[in-house]
Design an enzyme around this catalytic site. Structure first.
Site, PDB file in Angstrom:
ATOM      1  N   ARG A 215      10.255  -1.054 -52.172  1.00 45.84           N
ATOM      2  CA  ARG A 215       9.960  -0.567 -50.822  1.00 45.84           C
ATOM      3  C   ARG A 215       8.826   0.445 -50.891  1.00 45.84           C
ATOM      4  O   ARG A 215       7.941   0.473 -50.041  1.00 45.84           O
ATOM      5  CB  ARG A 215      11.201   0.070 -50.166  1.00 45.84           C
ATOM      6  CG  ARG A 215      10.853   0.786 -48.853  1.00 45.84           C
ATOM      7  CD  ARG A 215      12.041   1.225 -48.026  1.00 45.84           C
ATOM      8  NE  ARG A 215      13.163   1.726 -48.771  1.00 45.84           N
ATOM      9  CZ  ARG A 215      13.238   2.930 -49.346  1.00 45.84           C
ATOM     10  NH1 ARG A 215      12.228   3.780 -49.270  1.00 45.84           N
ATOM     11  NH2 ARG A 215      14.324   3.279 -49.986  1.00 45.84           N
TER      12      ARG A 215
ATOM     13  N   LYS B 207      -2.068 -13.788 -38.179  1.00 46.26           N
ATOM     14  CA  LYS B 207      -3.061 -14.575 -37.455  1.00 46.26           C
ATOM     15  C   LYS B 207      -4.212 -14.989 -38.382  1.00 46.26           C
ATOM     16  O   LYS B 207      -3.992 -15.706 -39.328  1.00 46.26           O
ATOM     17  CB  LYS B 207      -3.528 -13.790 -36.230  1.00 46.26           C
ATOM     18  CG  LYS B 207      -2.379 -13.172 -35.396  1.00 46.26           C
ATOM     19  CD  LYS B 207      -1.358 -14.165 -34.899  1.00 46.26           C
ATOM     20  CE  LYS B 207      -0.417 -13.643 -33.826  1.00 46.26           C
ATOM     21  NZ  LYS B 207       0.410 -12.473 -34.165  1.00 46.26           N
TER      22      LYS B 207
ATOM     23  N   TYR C 238      -1.599  -7.132 -25.604  1.00 46.67           N
ATOM     24  CA  TYR C 238      -0.664  -8.154 -26.099  1.00 46.67           C
ATOM     25  C   TYR C 238       0.742  -7.818 -25.607  1.00 46.67           C
ATOM     26  O   TYR C 238       1.163  -6.659 -25.623  1.00 46.67           O
ATOM     27  CB  TYR C 238      -0.737  -8.191 -27.625  1.00 46.67           C
ATOM     28  CG  TYR C 238       0.438  -8.857 -28.290  1.00 46.67           C
ATOM     29  CD1 TYR C 238       0.785 -10.175 -27.979  1.00 46.67           C
ATOM     30  CD2 TYR C 238       1.215  -8.184 -29.223  1.00 46.67           C
ATOM     31  CE1 TYR C 238       1.869 -10.786 -28.578  1.00 46.67           C
ATOM     32  CE2 TYR C 238       2.291  -8.789 -29.839  1.00 46.67           C
ATOM     33  CZ  TYR C 238       2.620 -10.090 -29.500  1.00 46.67           C
ATOM     34  OH  TYR C 238       3.703 -10.690 -30.092  1.00 46.67           O
TER      35      TYR C 238
ATOM     36  N   ASP D 139      -7.023  -2.626 -32.398  1.00 44.19           N
ATOM     37  CA  ASP D 139      -6.370  -3.848 -32.864  1.00 44.19           C
ATOM     38  C   ASP D 139      -7.489  -4.865 -33.109  1.00 44.19           C
ATOM     39  O   ASP D 139      -8.118  -5.347 -32.166  1.00 44.19           O
ATOM     40  CB  ASP D 139      -5.383  -4.348 -31.806  1.00 44.19           C
ATOM     41  CG  ASP D 139      -4.592  -5.564 -32.283  1.00 44.19           C
ATOM     42  OD1 ASP D 139      -5.100  -6.306 -33.146  1.00 44.19           O
ATOM     43  OD2 ASP D 139      -3.479  -5.785 -31.768  1.00 44.19           O
TER      44      ASP D 139
END
Length: 387
Positions: free
Chosen positions: A56, A207, A109, A182
């Site tokens: 982690r 994406k 978004y 973004d």
């Protein structure tokens, strides 16, 4: 001179393939291994090997991706997350506290809007939506002493709105805010927000960065070392990290980002021009069109106009929905940025969470993620579906 030093000032295409990805010192493998491991042997209590103790906190495959992301965005620190929204949540809870405020895009978004309106609002984070193409509107939306960030998507999702990054950076810094960009739609190949004055770049690596519709991930890249350290602390403390295999898939995708984006851009330009000429199309949103309101700014800050198009159809919502079901090469589905072309109805799909809000999208809008197939085949499919 190490390999890392040799490509420190290399071109984008070279960094995408080599940054953070020196051959494995043990075997010479030219691709970073997938370190599918949770914990690491210590050489005595606290004796960590290269700083690894628990995946982690750090993992070698994830670090390779994070180093590559930082290099291709021109930043100091890159951080990889389990999803784009996980990256956004970590950022907001690092730089904001309850009572703070963020200016968000008027066409954000849907998932980003939901994070602000349904999740972080309950934590005490205020927000105001503003037209990011209008600097005066953005400045007016800032709450003095409260606004900690101006959040920008450019191009925006799904209306392909364009915001002047350099201009908004001035407003952000004059008002004591961070400028967050973004960069998912543009990718660092087409647009470099940090070089234009942004403080933080956000990605859904699902994406274009991944590019093959086979991984979900997110990323943050920053230029400021202190902010990078704060974000890294919260990434570990909050725990929504990218797994090793997911990180490896994104890293694999990034290697071909430049050549893929070239084809996405050229295909989208042809399709946008064909849509403009079609009698059943009432509006086309694509910054590569000279008639697009964002074209001039996009041409100044982007090296290409991307693979995303949205358009409105005559006949209203039902015709838009029906059109999405008539294509064959364009697959009906959410998400974007993969090698295959996708079509969707934002009002009922990706942006349904914005229904009834100031960010609601037109119900006759169709969004295309233009893939890298033959553009002639794509055009034939779309024109047949339009009738």
């Amino acid at each position: 001179m190490s390999a890392s030093d040799a490509h420190a000032h290399a071109a984008f295409e070279t960094l995408a393939i080599h940054a953070g990805q020196d051959p494995d010192p043990l075997t010479g493998a030219v691709v970073p291994p997938i370190y599918q491991v949770s914990t690491y042997k210590q050489d005595g209590v606290g004796g960590l090997r290269n700083g690894y103790e628990y995946s982690r906190s750090a993992n070698p495959t994830r670090k390779a991706l994070e180093d590559c992301l930082a290099a291709i965005e021109g930043g100091r620190t890159g951080l990889a997350f389990a999803s784009g929204l996980a990256a956004e949540d970590c950022l907001l809870r690092t730089v904001c506290i309850p009572g703070d405020h963020v200016v968000i895009p008027a066409d954000a978004y849907g998932g980003t809007f939901r994070l602000f309106s349904k999740v972080l609002s309950r934590w005490g984070l205020g927000w105001t939506a503003a037209d990011m193409s209008d600097p005066a509107a953005v400045r007016a939306a800032v709450v003095p002493g409260k606004t900690k960030a101006i959040w920008v998507e450019t191009p925006s999702n799904p209306l392909l709105g364009i915001a002047d990054i350099a201009g908004l950076a001035v407003i952000a810094h004059e008002t004591g805010s961070l400028l967050v960009v973004d960069n998912t739609f543009a990718t660092p190949y087409l647009q470099q927000p940090l070089a234009l004055g942004a403080d933080v770049v956000v990605h859904s690596t699902t994406k274009y960065m991944g590019g093959h519709s086979d991984v979900v991930g997110g990323a943050l890249v920053v230029a400021d070392e202190e902010l990078g350290g704060q974000l890294a602390y919260h990434q570990n403390a909050m725990g929504a990290v990218a797994g090793p295999f997911d990180a490896w898939l994104v890293l694999r995708g990034v290697k071909t980002l430049a050549v893929r984006m070239d084809r996405h851009c050229s295909n989208a330009q042809r399709i946008a021009e064909a849509l403009v000429a079609h009698p059943k199309v009432t509006a086309v949103h694509y910054p590569g069109l000279e008639t697009d309101p964002g074209h001039e700014v996009a041409a100044k800050q982007m090296s290409g106009f991307g693979g995303m198009i949205s358009f409105r159809v005559a006949g209203g919502e039902q015709e838009a929905v029906d059109l999405c079901g008539r294509t064959e090469l364009f697959t009906l589905g959410e998400s974007l940025g993969g090698v295959e072309s996708l079509i969707e109805h934002p009002g009922r799909m990706t942006h349904a969470s914005a229904a009834g809000s100031p960010l609601e999208v037109p119900n006759d809008l169709v969004r295309l993620s233009v893939g890298i197939e033959s553009v002639d085949d794509l055009l034939a499919d779309l024109l047949r579906a339009l009738g």
